[in-house]
Write a protein that holds these residues in place. Structure first.
Motif, PDB file in Angstrom:
ATOM      1  N   ALA A 272       0.822  -1.215   0.000  1.00  0.00           N
ATOM      2  CA  ALA A 272       0.000   0.000   0.000  1.00  0.00           C
ATOM      3  C   ALA A 272       0.861   1.273   0.000  1.00  0.00           C
ATOM      4  N   TYR A 273       1.977   1.247   0.716  1.00  0.00           N
ATOM      5  CA  TYR A 273       2.784   2.472   0.859  1.00  0.00           C
ATOM      6  C   TYR A 273       3.131   3.137  -0.483  1.00  0.00           C
ATOM      7  N   PRO A 274       3.586   2.381  -1.519  1.00  0.00           N
ATOM      8  CA  PRO A 274       3.948   3.051  -2.770  1.00  0.00           C
ATOM      9  C   PRO A 274       2.769   3.754  -3.448  1.00  0.00           C
ATOM     10  N   LEU A 275       1.562   3.226  -3.288  1.00  0.00           N
ATOM     11  CA  LEU A 275       0.388   3.913  -3.857  1.00  0.00           C
ATOM     12  C   LEU A 275       0.226   5.280  -3.198  1.00  0.00           C
ATOM     13  N   GLY A 276       0.524   5.339  -1.906  1.00  0.00           N
ATOM     14  CA  GLY A 276       0.410   6.608  -1.169  1.00  0.00           C
ATOM     15  C   GLY A 276       1.483   7.595  -1.589  1.00  0.00           C
ATOM     16  N   THR A 277       2.731   7.124  -1.642  1.00  0.00           N
ATOM     17  CA  THR A 277       3.813   8.074  -1.925  1.00  0.00           C
ATOM     18  C   THR A 277       3.800   8.500  -3.404  1.00  0.00           C
ATOM     19  N   VAL A 360       6.132  -1.864  -7.746  1.00  0.00           N
ATOM     20  CA  VAL A 360       6.894  -3.035  -7.280  1.00  0.00           C
ATOM     21  C   VAL A 360       8.182  -2.559  -6.593  1.00  0.00           C
ATOM     22  N   ASP A 361       8.889  -1.613  -7.231  1.00  0.00           N
ATOM     23  CA  ASP A 361      10.136  -1.091  -6.621  1.00  0.00           C
ATOM     24  C   ASP A 361       9.839  -0.498  -5.248  1.00  0.00           C
ATOM     25  N   GLY A 362       8.756   0.268  -5.167  1.00  0.00           N
ATOM     26  CA  GLY A 362       8.400   0.906  -3.887  1.00  0.00           C
ATOM     27  C   GLY A 362       8.104  -0.132  -2.816  1.00  0.00           C
ATOM     28  N   ALA A 363       7.355  -1.177  -3.183  1.00  0.00           N
ATOM     29  CA  ALA A 363       7.000  -2.203  -2.186  1.00  0.00           C
ATOM     30  C   ALA A 363       8.248  -2.950  -1.713  1.00  0.00           C
ATOM     31  N   MET A 364       9.203  -3.152  -2.636  1.00  0.00           N
ATOM     32  CA  MET A 364      10.409  -3.895  -2.244  1.00  0.00           C
ATOM     33  C   MET A 364      11.244  -3.091  -1.238  1.00  0.00           C
ATOM     34  N   LYS A 365      11.071  -1.751  -1.243  1.00  0.00           N
ATOM     35  CA  LYS A 365      11.768  -0.928  -0.232  1.00  0.00           C
ATOM     36  C   LYS A 365      11.198  -1.177   1.164  1.00  0.00           C
ATOM     37  N   GLN A 366       9.991  -1.766   1.225  1.00  0.00           N
ATOM     38  CA  GLN A 366       9.331  -2.017   2.515  1.00  0.00           C
ATOM     39  C   GLN A 366       9.415  -3.497   2.883  1.00  0.00           C
ATOM     40  N   ASN A 373       4.806 -11.493   7.579  1.00  0.00           N
ATOM     41  CA  ASN A 373       3.671 -11.899   6.730  1.00  0.00           C
ATOM     42  C   ASN A 373       3.534 -13.428   6.780  1.00  0.00           C
ATOM     43  N   PRO A 374       2.306 -13.967   6.803  1.00  0.00           N
ATOM     44  CA  PRO A 374       2.155 -15.418   6.980  1.00  0.00           C
ATOM     45  C   PRO A 374       2.635 -16.238   5.790  1.00  0.00           C
ATOM     46  N   LYS A 375       2.858 -15.596   4.649  1.00  0.00           N
ATOM     47  CA  LYS A 375       3.369 -16.336   3.492  1.00  0.00           C
ATOM     48  C   LYS A 375       4.564 -15.555   2.921  1.00  0.00           C
ATOM     49  N   ASP A 376       5.640 -16.283   2.595  1.00  0.00           N
ATOM     50  CA  ASP A 376       6.807 -15.617   2.005  1.00  0.00           C
ATOM     51  C   ASP A 376       6.426 -15.001   0.670  1.00  0.00           C
ATOM     52  N   LEU A 377       7.047 -13.883   0.356  1.00  0.00           N
ATOM     53  CA  LEU A 377       6.807 -13.340  -0.984  1.00  0.00           C
ATOM     54  C   LEU A 377       8.070 -12.695  -1.531  1.00  0.00           C
ATOM     55  N   ASN A 378       8.250 -12.845  -2.850  1.00  0.00           N
ATOM     56  CA  ASN A 378       9.419 -12.257  -3.510  1.00  0.00           C
ATOM     57  C   ASN A 378       8.924 -11.232  -4.535  1.00  0.00           C
ATOM     58  N   GLU A 379       9.872 -10.684  -5.283  1.00  0.00           N
ATOM     59  CA  GLU A 379       9.518  -9.609  -6.208  1.00  0.00           C
ATOM     60  C   GLU A 379       8.479 -10.069  -7.245  1.00  0.00           C
ATOM     61  N   ASP A 380       8.599 -11.310  -7.706  1.00  0.00           N
ATOM     62  CA  ASP A 380       7.629 -11.819  -8.689  1.00  0.00           C
ATOM     63  C   ASP A 380       6.221 -11.894  -8.080  1.00  0.00           C
ATOM     64  N   ASP A 381       6.170 -12.319  -6.813  1.00  0.00           N
ATOM     65  CA  ASP A 381       4.861 -12.380  -6.136  1.00  0.00           C
ATOM     66  C   ASP A 381       4.251 -10.979  -6.036  1.00  0.00           C
ATOM     67  N   VAL A 382       5.101 -10.022  -5.657  1.00  0.00           N
ATOM     68  CA  VAL A 382       4.611  -8.643  -5.513  1.00  0.00           C
ATOM     69  C   VAL A 382       4.055  -8.166  -6.847  1.00  0.00           C
ATOM     70  N   ARG A 383       4.798  -8.452  -7.908  1.00  0.00           N
ATOM     71  CA  ARG A 383       4.357  -8.046  -9.253  1.00  0.00           C
ATOM     72  C   ARG A 383       2.992  -8.662  -9.579  1.00  0.00           C
ATOM     73  N   SER A 384       2.851  -9.955  -9.280  1.00  0.00           N
ATOM     74  CA  SER A 384       1.580 -10.585  -9.664  1.00  0.00           C
ATOM     75  C   SER A 384       0.425 -10.126  -8.770  1.00  0.00           C
ATOM     76  N   ILE A 385       0.701  -9.780  -7.518  1.00  0.00           N
ATOM     77  CA  ILE A 385      -0.392  -9.236  -6.672  1.00  0.00           C
ATOM     78  C   ILE A 385      -0.858  -7.889  -7.252  1.00  0.00           C
ATOM     79  N   TYR A 386       0.113  -7.026  -7.612  1.00  0.00           N
ATOM     80  CA  TYR A 386      -0.290  -5.737  -8.211  1.00  0.00           C
ATOM     81  C   TYR A 386      -1.067  -5.959  -9.500  1.00  0.00           C
ATOM     82  N   GLN A 387      -0.612  -6.939 -10.289  1.00  0.00           N
ATOM     83  CA  GLN A 387      -1.288  -7.208 -11.560  1.00  0.00           C
ATOM     84  C   GLN A 387      -2.740  -7.616 -11.305  1.00  0.00           C
ATOM     85  N   MET A 388      -2.923  -8.489 -10.305  1.00  0.00           N
ATOM     86  CA  MET A 388      -4.286  -8.927  -9.975  1.00  0.00           C
ATOM     87  C   MET A 388      -5.113  -7.752  -9.453  1.00  0.00           C
ATOM     88  N   ALA A 389      -4.453  -6.888  -8.662  1.00  0.00           N
ATOM     89  CA  ALA A 389      -5.167  -5.749  -8.080  1.00  0.00           C
ATOM     90  C   ALA A 389      -5.533  -4.744  -9.165  1.00  0.00           C
TER      91      ALA A 389
END
Ligand code: NAD
Length: 390
Positions: A272-277, A360-366, A373-389
Motif C-alpha cells: 500500500a505504501y507506494p500507492l500513497g507516496t 513493485v520497486d516501492g513495495a520492495m523498499k518495505q 507476513n504469513p506467506k513468504d513473498l518475492n519480487e515476482d509475487d509482488v508483481r503478480s499481486i499488483y497485476q491482480m489488483a
C-alpha cells in the motif's frame, strides 16, 4: 490462540492510560494536571480546526486555567519537516506538554514533537527501531478519526520527502501518557474519510491476526476489532451521525491499534505504501485497495485464521473445508468494500498499468514488512499481486 503459544514470548505495549467514552474530550484538563501541568502545545491540522473539534478541548483547558498554544501546521501523511517545525514552536513557546488532536497525521506529528522536545535534533535522526534515547515531553493523544490507532501505538509514520518513501520511528517513547478516545470527535468525518480510516483499522486487525508475531493479546483484540468493524463501518459510512456506530468504530480502531502495536503488520502495508507516496492517496484507501488481493495471496499461509476472519465478518463458513472457509474472508472483505463504495481495483484510480513496475520497486523498499507476513513473498509475487489488483 494455539497450542504453540507456550513457545512464544508474549509482549503487550500500551499507553499508561486509555480513556474511552462519549464526552471524554471534556476531561482533558484533568489529565493535563495529573501529568504535572505546564503550558500545552495543541497539535492539529486545518481540517480539524475547521470541523470545530477543538471546542471541547479548549473549553476544558480554559475552565481549568491551563495555558496553551496551537500548532495547526500538520499536513496529511506528514513530511518530517512538519514535525521539526512543530518542535521549534514547542520550544519557542515554552511548552511542557503535547496534546495531539486529529487523525493519525496529527497524532504522529505530536509523537515526533514530544520526542524532539527531550532528545533534540531532527526527527529523521531517530528513524528505525529503538533509536530514541529517552522519554519525550508528556503527551496526550485524542483521535478524531476511527482508523490508525496511533493513540495507542509505539510508532510514528512520516514521509521522507528526499527519499520519496514512508519511514517509521519505532520506540516505546512514542506511546502516549494518556489516550483519550471520544467518539463524538469522529461524527464530523466526511463519508470518504470514514470509509478510508475504517478500512485502515480493519487492515491493522487482519494483518496482526495472521502475523507470525501475533500474540495472545493481539489475537483477542484483533478478533473483537474485526467483528465490530464488519458490523459498524457500513453504518458509519451510511449515517455519520449514528453515535452508537461511531462509538463502536472508535472502540474497534483503538482495539486494533493495541493489537498491531504488539503484533505487527505485513504485506498489505508494504504494497500500500507506494500507492500513497506515488499518487498521494490516503493511507487508509491504499490499504483498503490492497487488502483483498493480499489476503487472497496469503490464504495458504494461515488458512485457519482466515477462516475465522470470514466467520467474524459474518460469512457462513460452518462445516466447510478450511481452505474454502478461508476463501470467504476475501468475499467478506470485497462485500464490505462494496458496501462502503471503495473500489479495490488500481485501474479505477487513474493509474496506468505501465506504472506497476514503479509500485513493485516501492513495495520492495518495505520488505521488512514481509518478514511477519504469513506467506513468504518475492519480487515476482509482488508483481503478480499488483497485476491482480490492477
Ligand atoms: P489524517 O490524520 O491525515 O486526516 C485525514 C483528513 O481528515 C484531514 O484532512 C483531517 O483534517 C480530516 N479529519 C480528521 N478527523 C476529522 C473529523 N472528525 N472531521 C472532519 N475531518 C476530519 O488521516 P488518518 O487516516 O487518521 O491518518 C493517516 C496517517 O496516520 C498516515 O500518515 C499514516 O501513515 C499514519 N498512521 C499511523 C499509525 C501509527 O500507529 N502511528 C498507524 C496507521 C497510520
Amino acid at each position: 490462540m494455539s497450542e504453540t503459544d507456550q513457545n512464544k514470548t508474549h509482549i503487550f505495549y500500551s499507553p499508561n492510560k486509555i480513556v474511552i467514552g462519549l464526552n471524554t474530550a471534556s476531561l482533558v484538563a484533568d489529565e493535563v494536571q495529573r501529568l504535572g501541568g505546564g503550558k500545552v502545545l495543541i497539535v492539529t491540522d486545518p481540517g480539524v480546526v475547521q470541523a470545530d473539534l477543538m471546542a471541547p478541548v479548549e473549553k476544558s483547558l480554559q475552565d481549568a486555567g491551563v495555558a496553551y498554544t496551537i500548532y495547526d501546521g500538520v499536513e496529511p501523511e506528514p513530511p518530517a519537516r512538519v514535525i521539526d517545525s512543530g518542535a521549534e514552536v514547542f520550544q519557542s513557546e515554552g511548552c511542557e506538554l503535547v496534546l495531539g488532536i486529529g487523525g493519525g497525521s496529527s497524532l504522529d506529528v505530536s509523537k515526533g514533537i514530544s520526542i524532539l522536545a527531550a532528545n533534540g535534533g531532527k526527527v529523521l535522526d531517530y528513524v528505525g527501531i529503538d533509536q530514541v534515547p529517552k522519554k519525550g515531553a508528556a503527551m496526550i493523544l485524542m483521535p478524531t478519526t476511527a482508523g490508525t490507532g496511533s493513540e495507542v501505538t509505539r510508532v510514528l509514520v512520516l514521509t521522507d520527502e528526499a527519499q520519496n518513501t514512508k519511514n517509521v520511528v519505532f520506540t516505546p517513547f512514542a506511546l502516549a501518557d494518556v489516550a483519550i478516545v471520544d467518539p463524538l470527535l469522529t461524527l464530523s468525518m466526511p463519508p470518504t474519510v470514514t470509509a478510508d480510516t475504517g478500512m485502515d483499522a480493519l487492515v491493522h486487525a487482519v494483518e496482526t491476526y495472521v502475523s507470525m508475531n501475533a500474540t495472545v493479546f493481539s489475537d483477542i483484540l484483533a478478533e473483537r476489532a474485526i467483528e465490530l468493524i464488519a458490523r459498524y463501518l457500513p453504518v458509519t459510512r451510511a449515517k455519520g451521525s449514528n453515535t452508537q456506530a461511531r462509538y463502536y468504530m472508535s472502540l474497534a480502531a483503538t482495539l486494533a491499534g493495541c493489537a498491531f502495536g504488539s503484533g505487527g503488520l505485513g504485506a498489505v502495508h508494504a504494497l500500500a505504501y507506494p500507492l500513497g507516496t506515488e499518487y498521494h492517496m490516503t493511507h487508509g484507501r491504499t490499504n483498503a485497495i490492497m487488502l483483498p488481493h493480499v489476503v487472497n495471496f496469503n490464504i495458504s499461509g494461515s488458512p485457519e485464521k482466515y477462516a475465522r476472519i470470514a466467520a467474524l465478518m459474518g460469512q457462513d463458513a460452518e462445516g466447510l473445508p478450511v481452505f474454502e472457509a478461508a476463501q470467504l474472508a476475501v468475499v467478506a472483505i470485497q462485500e464490505l468494500l462494496e458496501a462502503i463504495s471503495v473500489s479495490y481495483r488500481i485501474r479505477d484510480y487513474g493509474i496506468s498499468e505501465e506504472d506497476l513496475p514503479k509500485l513493485v520497486d516501492g513495495a520492495m523498499k518495505q520488505s521488512r514488512l514481509f518478514v511477519p507476513n504469513p506467506k513468504d513473498l518475492n519480487e515476482d509475487d509482488v508483481r503478480s499481486i499488483y497485476q491482480m489488483a490492477y
